[in-house]
Design a protein around this motif. Structure first.
Motif, PDB file in Angstrom:
ATOM      1  N   UNK A  24       0.825  -1.207   0.000  1.00 42.75           N
ATOM      2  CA  UNK A  24       0.000   0.000   0.000  1.00 42.75           C
ATOM      3  C   UNK A  24       0.859   1.256   0.000  1.00 42.75           C
ATOM      4  N   UNK A  25       0.561   2.161  -0.937  1.00 39.98           N
ATOM      5  CA  UNK A  25       1.255   3.444  -0.974  1.00 39.98           C
ATOM      6  C   UNK A  25       0.859   4.328   0.205  1.00 39.98           C
ATOM      7  N   UNK A  26      -0.317   4.129   0.747  1.00 41.16           N
ATOM      8  CA  UNK A  26      -0.803   4.941   1.856  1.00 41.16           C
ATOM      9  C   UNK A  26      -0.264   4.525   3.213  1.00 41.16           C
ATOM     10  N   UNK A  27       0.584   3.503   3.242  1.00 44.12           N
ATOM     11  CA  UNK A  27       1.184   3.047   4.497  1.00 44.12           C
ATOM     12  C   UNK A  27       2.673   3.352   4.449  1.00 44.12           C
ATOM     13  N   UNK A  28       3.142   4.052   5.463  1.00 42.93           N
ATOM     14  CA  UNK A  28       4.580   4.312   5.579  1.00 42.93           C
ATOM     15  C   UNK A  28       5.030   3.900   6.968  1.00 42.93           C
ATOM     16  N   UNK A  29       6.051   3.082   6.987  1.00 41.57           N
ATOM     17  CA  UNK A  29       6.656   2.639   8.243  1.00 41.57           C
ATOM     18  C   UNK A  29       8.134   2.987   8.145  1.00 41.57           C
ATOM     19  N   UNK A  30       8.642   3.644   9.181  1.00 41.43           N
ATOM     20  CA  UNK A  30      10.050   4.013   9.207  1.00 41.43           C
ATOM     21  C   UNK A  30      10.940   2.777   9.159  1.00 41.43           C
ATOM     22  N   UNK A  31      12.129   2.927   9.607  1.00 42.61           N
ATOM     23  CA  UNK A  31      13.083   1.812   9.602  1.00 42.61           C
ATOM     24  C   UNK A  31      12.635   0.671  10.514  1.00 42.61           C
TER      25      UNK A  31
END
Length: 118
Positions: A24-31
């Motif tokens: 999903x492009x709408x999900x961002x998780x850092x490192x």
């Protein structure tokens, strides 16, 4: 033995969140830090909070034919996203899709682990 089961669930949730972040492009998780923390919160939420909520909302779950239980799953993912820094989910449908993917990964890995144990 309970700790082993929790560690396995945590590892499966790490994998599920990696898949969600990839799909999903709408999900961002850092490192790795936010990923591991989000998986831990999701694991604890699913182990402790979700059963309590399910018991409290059982009539609603029955009345909605399980849709309210799905909403509880979305809430557990939202809780992990809310507490974890560098983890965001944008949009209602992204929450729905991410919840379905987390469920699918958990079911699939659980099925594989059952086959390996047998």
């Amino acid at each position: 033995m309970i700790w082993v089961a929790l560690l396995i669930r945590w590892g499966v949730n790490v994998l599920a969140l990696i898949v969600v972040d990839w799909l999903f492009d709408g999900v961002t998780i850092g490192r790795w830090g936010p990923l591991l923390l989000a998986a831990a919160i999701l694991t604890i939420g699913n182990t402790i909070i979700k059963p309590i909520l399910a018991i409290l909302t059982l009539p609603l779950i029955i009345f909605t034919f399980g849709l309210a239980y799905f909403a509880i799953n979305v809430l557990m993912l939202a809780l992990a996203e809310w507490i974890t820094p560098d983890f965001s989910i944008d949009g209602f449908w992204t929450y729905v899709g991410a919840t379905i993917v987390v469920w699918l990964v958990n079911v699939t890995v659980g099925w594989v682990l059952d086959k390996v144990r047998a």
